[in-house]
Design a protein around this motif. Structure first.
Motif, PDB file in Angstrom:
ATOM      1  N   MET A   1      -7.581  -2.039 -68.379  1.00 11.24           N
ATOM      2  CA  MET A   1      -7.810  -3.488 -68.513  1.00 11.24           C
ATOM      3  C   MET A   1      -8.293  -3.697 -70.401  1.00 11.24           C
ATOM      4  O   MET A   1      -7.767  -3.436 -70.630  1.00 11.24           O
ATOM      5  CB  MET A   1      -8.626  -4.221 -67.846  1.00 11.24           C
ATOM      6  CG  MET A   1      -7.936  -5.630 -67.589  1.00 11.24           C
ATOM      7  SD  MET A   1      -9.789  -6.282 -66.226  1.00 11.24           S
ATOM      8  CE  MET A   1     -10.262  -5.243 -64.618  1.00 11.24           C
ATOM      9  N   LYS A   2      -6.453  -4.488 -69.911  1.00  8.59           N
ATOM     10  CA  LYS A   2      -6.039  -5.340 -71.443  1.00  8.59           C
ATOM     11  C   LYS A   2      -7.435  -6.321 -72.010  1.00  8.59           C
ATOM     12  O   LYS A   2      -7.420  -7.126 -70.502  1.00  8.59           O
ATOM     13  CB  LYS A   2      -4.044  -5.733 -71.303  1.00  8.59           C
ATOM     14  CG  LYS A   2      -3.901  -4.733 -70.988  1.00  8.59           C
ATOM     15  CD  LYS A   2      -3.584  -3.513 -72.392  1.00  8.59           C
ATOM     16  CE  LYS A   2      -2.783  -2.618 -72.242  1.00  8.59           C
ATOM     17  NZ  LYS A   2      -2.570  -1.976 -73.098  1.00  8.59           N
ATOM     18  N   LYS A   3      -7.554  -6.505 -72.981  1.00  7.51           N
ATOM     19  CA  LYS A   3      -8.480  -7.479 -72.969  1.00  7.51           C
ATOM     20  C   LYS A   3      -8.342  -8.605 -73.476  1.00  7.51           C
ATOM     21  O   LYS A   3      -8.772  -9.268 -72.272  1.00  7.51           O
ATOM     22  CB  LYS A   3      -8.955  -8.014 -74.527  1.00  7.51           C
ATOM     23  CG  LYS A   3     -10.098  -8.342 -75.474  1.00  7.51           C
ATOM     24  CD  LYS A   3     -10.175  -8.197 -76.890  1.00  7.51           C
ATOM     25  CE  LYS A   3     -10.429  -7.264 -77.279  1.00  7.51           C
ATOM     26  NZ  LYS A   3     -10.866  -7.279 -78.436  1.00  7.51           N
ATOM     27  N   GLN A   4      -6.682  -9.577 -72.752  1.00 11.97           N
ATOM     28  CA  GLN A   4      -6.241 -10.585 -72.221  1.00 11.97           C
ATOM     29  C   GLN A   4      -7.229 -10.674 -70.905  1.00 11.97           C
ATOM     30  O   GLN A   4      -7.619 -11.521 -70.828  1.00 11.97           O
ATOM     31  CB  GLN A   4      -5.157 -10.697 -72.274  1.00 11.97           C
ATOM     32  CG  GLN A   4      -4.297 -12.809 -71.542  1.00 11.97           C
ATOM     33  CD  GLN A   4      -3.287 -12.460 -72.362  1.00 11.97           C
ATOM     34  OE1 GLN A   4      -2.056 -11.461 -73.042  1.00 11.97           O
ATOM     35  NE2 GLN A   4      -2.061 -13.718 -71.860  1.00 11.97           N
ATOM     36  N   THR A   5      -6.679  -9.667 -70.138  1.00 13.96           N
ATOM     37  CA  THR A   5      -7.291 -10.254 -68.325  1.00 13.96           C
ATOM     38  C   THR A   5      -8.900  -9.726 -67.981  1.00 13.96           C
ATOM     39  O   THR A   5      -8.943 -10.605 -67.516  1.00 13.96           O
ATOM     40  CB  THR A   5      -6.255  -9.028 -68.161  1.00 13.96           C
ATOM     41  OG1 THR A   5      -4.900  -8.313 -68.080  1.00 13.96           O
ATOM     42  CG2 THR A   5      -6.644  -8.878 -66.290  1.00 13.96           C
ATOM     43  N   HIS A   6      -9.045  -8.955 -68.667  1.00 16.58           N
ATOM     44  CA  HIS A   6      -9.916  -8.718 -68.779  1.00 16.58           C
ATOM     45  C   HIS A   6     -11.152 -10.316 -69.342  1.00 16.58           C
ATOM     46  O   HIS A   6     -12.329 -10.278 -68.468  1.00 16.58           O
ATOM     47  CB  HIS A   6     -10.920  -7.659 -70.627  1.00 16.58           C
ATOM     48  CG  HIS A   6     -12.234  -6.928 -69.590  1.00 16.58           C
ATOM     49  ND1 HIS A   6     -12.660  -5.808 -70.429  1.00 16.58           N
ATOM     50  CD2 HIS A   6     -13.384  -7.218 -68.431  1.00 16.58           C
ATOM     51  CE1 HIS A   6     -13.912  -6.085 -69.796  1.00 16.58           C
ATOM     52  NE2 HIS A   6     -13.762  -6.394 -68.825  1.00 16.58           N
ATOM     53  N   LEU A   7     -10.927 -10.600 -70.387  1.00 19.37           N
ATOM     54  CA  LEU A   7     -11.348 -12.341 -70.254  1.00 19.37           C
ATOM     55  C   LEU A   7     -11.556 -13.269 -69.551  1.00 19.37           C
ATOM     56  O   LEU A   7     -12.728 -13.809 -69.044  1.00 19.37           O
ATOM     57  CB  LEU A   7     -11.499 -12.362 -71.925  1.00 19.37           C
ATOM     58  CG  LEU A   7     -11.082 -11.624 -73.022  1.00 19.37           C
ATOM     59  CD1 LEU A   7     -11.188 -12.794 -74.636  1.00 19.37           C
ATOM     60  CD2 LEU A   7     -12.617 -11.874 -73.023  1.00 19.37           C
ATOM     61  N   LEU A   8     -10.274 -13.214 -68.721  1.00 18.03           N
ATOM     62  CA  LEU A   8     -10.655 -14.128 -67.696  1.00 18.03           C
ATOM     63  C   LEU A   8     -11.568 -13.497 -66.467  1.00 18.03           C
ATOM     64  O   LEU A   8     -11.757 -14.764 -65.749  1.00 18.03           O
ATOM     65  CB  LEU A   8      -9.255 -13.997 -66.706  1.00 18.03           C
ATOM     66  CG  LEU A   8      -7.995 -14.346 -67.435  1.00 18.03           C
ATOM     67  CD1 LEU A   8      -6.339 -14.618 -67.534  1.00 18.03           C
ATOM     68  CD2 LEU A   8      -7.747 -16.080 -68.013  1.00 18.03           C
ATOM     69  N   HIS A   9     -11.843 -12.508 -66.814  1.00 16.53           N
ATOM     70  CA  HIS A   9     -12.780 -12.306 -65.416  1.00 16.53           C
ATOM     71  C   HIS A   9     -13.718 -11.533 -65.650  1.00 16.53           C
ATOM     72  O   HIS A   9     -14.847 -11.307 -64.898  1.00 16.53           O
ATOM     73  CB  HIS A   9     -11.783 -10.841 -64.052  1.00 16.53           C
ATOM     74  CG  HIS A   9     -11.034 -10.959 -63.831  1.00 16.53           C
ATOM     75  ND1 HIS A   9     -10.975 -11.909 -62.757  1.00 16.53           N
ATOM     76  CD2 HIS A   9      -9.037 -11.556 -65.080  1.00 16.53           C
ATOM     77  CE1 HIS A   9      -9.314 -11.930 -62.688  1.00 16.53           C
ATOM     78  NE2 HIS A   9      -8.181 -11.784 -63.497  1.00 16.53           N
ATOM     79  N   ALA A  10     -14.022 -10.938 -66.742  1.00  9.92           N
ATOM     80  CA  ALA A  10     -15.567 -10.726 -66.909  1.00  9.92           C
ATOM     81  C   ALA A  10     -16.429 -11.743 -66.966  1.00  9.92           C
ATOM     82  O   ALA A  10     -16.542 -12.973 -68.052  1.00  9.92           O
ATOM     83  CB  ALA A  10     -15.508 -10.368 -68.962  1.00  9.92           C
ATOM     84  N   GLY A  11     -17.862 -11.467 -66.478  1.00 10.52           N
ATOM     85  CA  GLY A  11     -18.762 -12.462 -66.620  1.00 10.52           C
ATOM     86  C   GLY A  11     -19.060 -13.564 -65.551  1.00 10.52           C
ATOM     87  O   GLY A  11     -19.890 -14.284 -64.984  1.00 10.52           O
ATOM     88  N   ARG A  12     -17.635 -13.111 -64.755  1.00 14.06           N
ATOM     89  CA  ARG A  12     -17.745 -14.300 -63.316  1.00 14.06           C
ATOM     90  C   ARG A  12     -18.003 -12.890 -62.313  1.00 14.06           C
ATOM     91  O   ARG A  12     -16.954 -11.816 -62.449  1.00 14.06           O
ATOM     92  CB  ARG A  12     -16.957 -15.035 -63.238  1.00 14.06           C
ATOM     93  CG  ARG A  12     -15.447 -14.529 -63.538  1.00 14.06           C
ATOM     94  CD  ARG A  12     -14.693 -15.987 -63.856  1.00 14.06           C
ATOM     95  NE  ARG A  12     -13.148 -15.842 -63.883  1.00 14.06           N
ATOM     96  CZ  ARG A  12     -12.782 -15.468 -62.763  1.00 14.06           C
ATOM     97  NH1 ARG A  12     -13.142 -15.685 -61.026  1.00 14.06           N
ATOM     98  NH2 ARG A  12     -11.070 -14.583 -62.832  1.00 14.06           N
ATOM     99  N   ASN A  13     -18.747 -13.939 -61.310  1.00 12.79           N
ATOM    100  CA  ASN A  13     -18.706 -12.800 -59.610  1.00 12.79           C
ATOM    101  C   ASN A  13     -18.719 -14.174 -58.585  1.00 12.79           C
ATOM    102  O   ASN A  13     -19.282 -14.511 -58.165  1.00 12.79           O
ATOM    103  CB  ASN A  13     -19.734 -11.748 -59.229  1.00 12.79           C
ATOM    104  CG  ASN A  13     -19.529 -11.029 -58.467  1.00 12.79           C
ATOM    105  OD1 ASN A  13     -18.452 -11.058 -57.469  1.00 12.79           O
ATOM    106  ND2 ASN A  13     -19.964 -10.589 -58.656  1.00 12.79           N
ATOM    107  N   ALA A  14     -17.068 -14.110 -58.200  1.00 15.83           N
ATOM    108  CA  ALA A  14     -17.339 -15.895 -56.761  1.00 15.83           C
ATOM    109  C   ALA A  14     -17.666 -14.537 -55.955  1.00 15.83           C
ATOM    110  O   ALA A  14     -18.141 -15.952 -55.321  1.00 15.83           O
ATOM    111  CB  ALA A  14     -16.457 -15.737 -57.367  1.00 15.83           C
ATOM    112  N   LYS A  15     -18.217 -13.924 -55.579  1.00 18.19           N
ATOM    113  CA  LYS A  15     -18.815 -13.390 -54.170  1.00 18.19           C
ATOM    114  C   LYS A  15     -20.122 -13.992 -54.583  1.00 18.19           C
ATOM    115  O   LYS A  15     -20.628 -13.997 -53.129  1.00 18.19           O
ATOM    116  CB  LYS A  15     -18.253 -11.863 -53.535  1.00 18.19           C
ATOM    117  CG  LYS A  15     -16.732 -11.013 -53.829  1.00 18.19           C
ATOM    118  CD  LYS A  15     -16.797  -9.691 -53.941  1.00 18.19           C
ATOM    119  CE  LYS A  15     -15.677  -9.297 -53.071  1.00 18.19           C
ATOM    120  NZ  LYS A  15     -15.235  -7.666 -53.214  1.00 18.19           N
TER     121      LYS A  15
END
Length: 388
Positions: A1-15
């Motif tokens: 996963m590219k860093k730009q994408t990773h930063l949008l999702h890391a550290g959060r878990n909507a579930k």
């Protein structure tokens, strides 16, 4: 996963949060346990779980996970300021009788900490020329525990040969740290270049809106428990609202940095052509010390750089210029959406390297305003400068 994408999702878990996109803010001091067994189990490894509010909350864990993703680290620790991150990281590895090496171009509060607090604890500091590279080996003593770098350097922007320094450090089993705030952990991967610890003032680009006091320490699993235990013992912790704001900031970091970089390059290029400017101190320019290293090791530039004015300008003339700026107010810190400018004189803060330029120096932060408006404001400023 590219860093730009990773930063949008890391550290959060909507579930885990009822489908809510952003992690909630936990304000907590006391954490209760249903049984003695549960309390004892949590206390066996308090650096990992939720044990006490000062130690961690789900909010700080979420932010730290995102910072680790940004830096390419195993773990990250959030504390209350960038300076707290610097002091806590250094203190975790030194004791009375030890010695550390610190770049001469470091953030001045870092040097003040070394010259006062560490000195009082019996820890000796030797400053080194930021262009020293592998020759740093000549300064290593048997009791050297830490090499502290900052690249580019504060105010004067020398780029250090971090791989050369970290190779020497590993040969001598010395911990290497870098203040990685200028690159925001995005344009320079400290761990790919051999560093053990990467430090940021998240107050700057991670927060991005000039309203957060926060620091981060990114590091590997092998050092995490040692540093986390030490900063916890010092009473360091990050406020939950600041962690939440920084989580929001980190999601837009790549997009914001692109604007800061573009505006910074355009301003620096324009300033280089102005007769009032003797020298532009920007790592992306060929005449900046360490430019070749910058091209080799960095993937981009932020919006922070400096200029040296011609020698004949007086303090009164510089004050006249700065007092009338509309879009470049004077203020310490940087990394927010707004442009800033401060005067400085590096001569008094040098220990291992000299500063030869005689002209006044200005540090600029290129914000997200329209660059033509910024240039127009600077042009008017130079008119006042020339009138004295």
């Amino acid at each position: 996963m590219k860093k730009q994408t990773h930063l949008l999702h890391a550290g959060r878990n909507a579930k885990e949060n009822f489908g809510i996109v952003n992690p909630p803010v936990y304000h907590a001091s006391t954490v209760t346990f249903p049984t003695v067994e549960a309390m004892n189990k949590a206390g066996e490894n308090p650096t990992e779980g939720i044990y006490y509010g000062r130690m961690a909350t789900p909010t700080s864990h979420a932010f730290e996970e995102a910072v680790a993703a940004l830096e390419g680290a195993d773990k990250a620790i959030a504390v209350q300021s960038g300076l707290a991150a610097i002091t806590g990281a250094i203190l975790a590895f030194v004791k009375n009788g030890d010695h550390i090496l610190v770049t001469d171009s470091a953030y001045f509060p870092t040097k003040k900490f070394c010259n006062t607090v560490l000195k009082g604890f019996g820890v000796e500091t030797t400053y080194f020329n930021p262009t020293i590279g592998s020759n740093i080996e000549k300064l290593i003593q048997p009791n050297t525990k830490v090499i502290f770098t900052e690249s580019p350097g504060s105010l004067t922007f020398e780029v250090q040969d971090i791989p050369a320094i970290t190779k020497v450090a590993k040969d001598h089993k010395i911990i290497t740290m870098i203040d990685n705030t200028w690159a925001a952990g995005y344009f320079f991967n400290a761990f790919d270049h051999g560093c053990d610890i990467s430090i940021q003032a998240a107050t700057k680009y991670i927060g991005g809106h000039s309203d957060v006091m926060l620091g981060t320490i990114a590091l590997g699993d092998d050092l995490y428990k040692k540093v986390k235990t030490y900063v916890y013992g010092l009473g360091y912790c990050a406020a939950p609202d600041d962690c939440y704001l920084a989580q929001r900031g980190i999601r837009t970091l790549p997009a914001r940095l692109k604007i800061h970089e573009e505006n910074g390059m355009k301003l620096a290029s324009w300033l280089k052509e102005q007769p009032e400017v003797k020298r532009v101190l920007h790592p992306a320019f060929e005449d900046c010390p360490g430019h070749d290293i910058f091209k080799r090791d960095f993937t981009g530039a932020c919006g922070l750089f400096s200029i040296v004015l011609q020698d004949h300008y007086s303090e009164k003339a510089v004050a006249s210029m700065l007092d009338g700026m509309e879009l470049f107010p004077m203020g310490y810190s940087w990394g927010g959406y707004e442009s800033l400018m401060i005067p400085f004189n590096p001569k008094g803060a040098r220990n291992a390297s000299s500063w030869e330029d005689q002209g006044p120096c200005l540090r600029l932060h290129a914000g997200q305003e329209n660059v033509e408006d910024l240039i127009n404001d600077l042009d008017k400023g130079f008119e006042r400068l020339n009138k004295g």
